[in-house]
Design a protein around this motif. Structure first.
Motif, PDB file in Angstrom:
ATOM      1  N   ASN A   1       0.515  -1.095  -0.197  1.00  0.00           N
ATOM      2  CA  ASN A   1      -0.348  -0.216  -0.184  1.00  0.00           C
ATOM      3  C   ASN A   1       0.865   1.363  -0.181  1.00  0.00           C
ATOM      4  O   ASN A   1       0.766   1.977  -1.069  1.00  0.00           O
ATOM      5  CB  ASN A   1      -1.156   0.169   1.206  1.00  0.00           C
ATOM      6  CG  ASN A   1      -1.597   1.099   0.885  1.00  0.00           C
ATOM      7  OD1 ASN A   1      -2.373   1.331  -0.358  1.00  0.00           O
ATOM      8  ND2 ASN A   1      -2.572   1.512   2.241  1.00  0.00           N
TER       9      ASN A   1
ATOM     10  N   SER B   1       2.071   2.068  -3.494  1.00  0.00           N
ATOM     11  CA  SER B   1       1.539   1.885  -4.448  1.00  0.00           C
ATOM     12  C   SER B   1       0.838   3.141  -4.334  1.00  0.00           C
ATOM     13  O   SER B   1       0.792   4.386  -5.058  1.00  0.00           O
ATOM     14  CB  SER B   1      -0.366   1.419  -3.525  1.00  0.00           C
ATOM     15  OG  SER B   1      -1.219   2.236  -4.830  1.00  0.00           O
ATOM     16  N   ILE B   2       1.072   4.027  -3.337  1.00  0.00           N
ATOM     17  CA  ILE B   2       0.850   5.573  -2.742  1.00  0.00           C
ATOM     18  C   ILE B   2       2.026   6.656  -2.642  1.00  0.00           C
ATOM     19  O   ILE B   2       1.612   7.408  -3.855  1.00  0.00           O
ATOM     20  CB  ILE B   2       0.781   6.199  -0.356  1.00  0.00           C
ATOM     21  CG1 ILE B   2      -0.786   5.521  -0.680  1.00  0.00           C
ATOM     22  CG2 ILE B   2       0.695   7.498  -0.765  1.00  0.00           C
ATOM     23  CD1 ILE B   2      -1.572   4.980   0.768  1.00  0.00           C
TER      24      ILE B   2
ATOM     25  N   ASP C   1       1.949   6.504  -7.229  1.00  0.00           N
ATOM     26  CA  ASP C   1       0.681   7.350  -7.557  1.00  0.00           C
ATOM     27  C   ASP C   1       1.155   9.269  -7.053  1.00  0.00           C
ATOM     28  O   ASP C   1       1.325   9.830  -8.083  1.00  0.00           O
ATOM     29  CB  ASP C   1      -0.732   7.594  -6.034  1.00  0.00           C
ATOM     30  CG  ASP C   1      -1.655   6.110  -7.039  1.00  0.00           C
ATOM     31  OD1 ASP C   1      -1.350   6.179  -7.644  1.00  0.00           O
ATOM     32  OD2 ASP C   1      -2.263   6.012  -5.650  1.00  0.00           O
ATOM     33  N   TRP C   2       1.569   9.510  -5.852  1.00  0.00           N
ATOM     34  CA  TRP C   2       2.712  10.301  -5.564  1.00  0.00           C
ATOM     35  C   TRP C   2       3.556  10.926  -6.901  1.00  0.00           C
ATOM     36  O   TRP C   2       3.240  12.180  -7.630  1.00  0.00           O
ATOM     37  CB  TRP C   2       3.255  10.383  -4.392  1.00  0.00           C
ATOM     38  CG  TRP C   2       2.200  11.189  -3.210  1.00  0.00           C
ATOM     39  CD1 TRP C   2       1.604  10.451  -2.878  1.00  0.00           C
ATOM     40  CD2 TRP C   2       1.809  11.663  -3.136  1.00  0.00           C
ATOM     41  NE1 TRP C   2       1.183  11.126  -1.828  1.00  0.00           N
ATOM     42  CE2 TRP C   2       0.680  12.066  -2.063  1.00  0.00           C
ATOM     43  CE3 TRP C   2       1.585  13.315  -4.015  1.00  0.00           C
ATOM     44  CZ2 TRP C   2      -0.317  13.567  -2.200  1.00  0.00           C
ATOM     45  CZ3 TRP C   2       0.257  15.031  -3.490  1.00  0.00           C
ATOM     46  CH2 TRP C   2      -0.515  13.805  -2.387  1.00  0.00           C
TER      47      TRP C   2
ATOM     48  N   ALA D   1       1.911  11.942  -9.917  1.00  0.00           N
ATOM     49  CA  ALA D   1       1.365  12.974  -9.940  1.00  0.00           C
ATOM     50  C   ALA D   1       2.667  14.101 -10.540  1.00  0.00           C
ATOM     51  O   ALA D   1       1.862  14.900 -11.174  1.00  0.00           O
ATOM     52  CB  ALA D   1       0.379  13.653  -8.714  1.00  0.00           C
TER      53      ALA D   1
ATOM     54  N   VAL E   1      -4.315  13.775  -4.486  1.00  0.00           N
ATOM     55  CA  VAL E   1      -3.934  12.738  -5.099  1.00  0.00           C
ATOM     56  C   VAL E   1      -4.440  11.340  -4.431  1.00  0.00           C
ATOM     57  O   VAL E   1      -4.177  10.769  -3.170  1.00  0.00           O
ATOM     58  CB  VAL E   1      -2.462  12.772  -5.583  1.00  0.00           C
ATOM     59  CG1 VAL E   1      -2.149  10.862  -6.138  1.00  0.00           C
ATOM     60  CG2 VAL E   1      -1.515  13.174  -6.088  1.00  0.00           C
ATOM     61  N   ASN E   2      -5.326  10.731  -5.295  1.00  0.00           N
ATOM     62  CA  ASN E   2      -6.102   9.610  -4.402  1.00  0.00           C
ATOM     63  C   ASN E   2      -7.064  10.216  -2.901  1.00  0.00           C
ATOM     64  O   ASN E   2      -6.601   8.849  -2.502  1.00  0.00           O
ATOM     65  CB  ASN E   2      -5.103   8.110  -4.721  1.00  0.00           C
ATOM     66  CG  ASN E   2      -4.624   8.020  -5.548  1.00  0.00           C
ATOM     67  OD1 ASN E   2      -5.234   8.164  -6.450  1.00  0.00           O
ATOM     68  ND2 ASN E   2      -3.672   7.228  -5.545  1.00  0.00           N
ATOM     69  N   ASP E   3      -7.113  11.282  -3.594  1.00  0.00           N
ATOM     70  CA  ASP E   3      -8.147  11.162  -1.988  1.00  0.00           C
ATOM     71  C   ASP E   3      -7.465  11.555  -0.953  1.00  0.00           C
ATOM     72  O   ASP E   3      -7.851  11.700   0.448  1.00  0.00           O
ATOM     73  CB  ASP E   3      -9.093  10.503  -1.643  1.00  0.00           C
ATOM     74  CG  ASP E   3     -10.553  10.445  -2.677  1.00  0.00           C
ATOM     75  OD1 ASP E   3     -10.724  11.367  -3.338  1.00  0.00           O
ATOM     76  OD2 ASP E   3     -10.411   9.396  -2.801  1.00  0.00           O
ATOM     77  N   LYS E   4      -5.880  11.970  -0.861  1.00  0.00           N
ATOM     78  CA  LYS E   4      -5.007  12.421  -0.045  1.00  0.00           C
ATOM     79  C   LYS E   4      -4.409  13.691  -0.018  1.00  0.00           C
ATOM     80  O   LYS E   4      -4.314  14.437  -1.107  1.00  0.00           O
ATOM     81  CB  LYS E   4      -3.462  11.451   0.320  1.00  0.00           C
ATOM     82  CG  LYS E   4      -4.258  10.556   0.174  1.00  0.00           C
ATOM     83  CD  LYS E   4      -3.514   9.317   1.483  1.00  0.00           C
ATOM     84  CE  LYS E   4      -3.801   8.161   2.378  1.00  0.00           C
ATOM     85  NZ  LYS E   4      -4.111   7.627   2.968  1.00  0.00           N
TER      86      LYS E   4
END
Length: 144
Positions: A10, A13-14, A17-18, A21, A120-123
Motif C-alpha cells: 500500500n 502504491s501511494i 501515485d504521488w 502526479a 492525489v487519490n483523495d489524500k
C-alpha cells in the motif's frame, strides 16, 4: 512467494501515485523539485561533508532522528469562548486567510515554507512554493 506485506504494498502504491502526479505536473510545463525522502539512501553522509567536518558530521547525525512537529496552517482567527461553545456541525469559521493564498508550513511553530494544496487519490499534500531562507528563519526566531 513475495515477502511484501499489505502495508508495504500500500505504501509503494501511494508513493507511485504521488510520483505519477509529479510527473504529470512536470510534463505540463511546471518545474518541480522533489523533496528528498526522509530515509533517502543518498542523504548527505560523512563522505560528502567538507574536509575537517568530522565533528560536525557526528553532531548533525545525532539530531537527524529527533522528531519535530510539522504542521500546515490554512489560516487563523481569534474568537471568544462563547462563540466556540455555539459551534455545531456545519458551522463555518471564517479565517484570516484569503482563498488561493499560500499556506504556511511550520516546524515546531516556526514558519519554514509556504505552499499550495495538492490532492492525489483523495489524500491531501502540500507542494512547497517558497522556502524561507536560513537567515530569515534565524531573524524570525531571534524576534520571538
Amino acid at each position: 512467494m513475495s515477502t511484501d506485506t499489505p502495508d508495504t504494498m500500500n505504501e509503494d502504491s501511494i508513493a507511485d501515485d504521488w510520483a505519477q502526479a509529479l510527473e504529470e505536473q512536470a510534463s505540463s510545463g511546471a518545474t518541480v523539485e522533489p523533496a528528498p525522502a526522509f530515509d533517502a539512501p543518498n542523504a548527505p553522509s560523512a563522505n560528502t561533508m567538507p574536509p575537517g567536518g568530522s565533528n560536525a558530521t557526528q553532531d548533525i547525525q545525532m539530531v537527524l532522528d529527533i522528531p519535530v512537529q510539522l504542521s500546515v496552517e490554512l489560516g487563523r482567527v481569534k474568537v471568544p469562548i462563547k462563540y466556540i461553545l455555539q459551534l455545531a456541525q456545519g458551522s463555518v469559521v471564517e479565517l484570516d486567510a484569503l482563498a488561493g493564498e499560500p499556506m504556511d508550513v511550520l516546524v515546531n511553530g516556526y514558519l519554514i515554507a509556504q505552499g499550495e494544496v495538492v490532492v492525489v487519490n483523495d489524500k491531501f499534500g502540500i507542494r512547497l512554493t517558497d522556502i524561507v531562507t536560513p537567515s530569515e528563519r534565524m531573524r524570525r526566531v531571534s524576534k520571538s
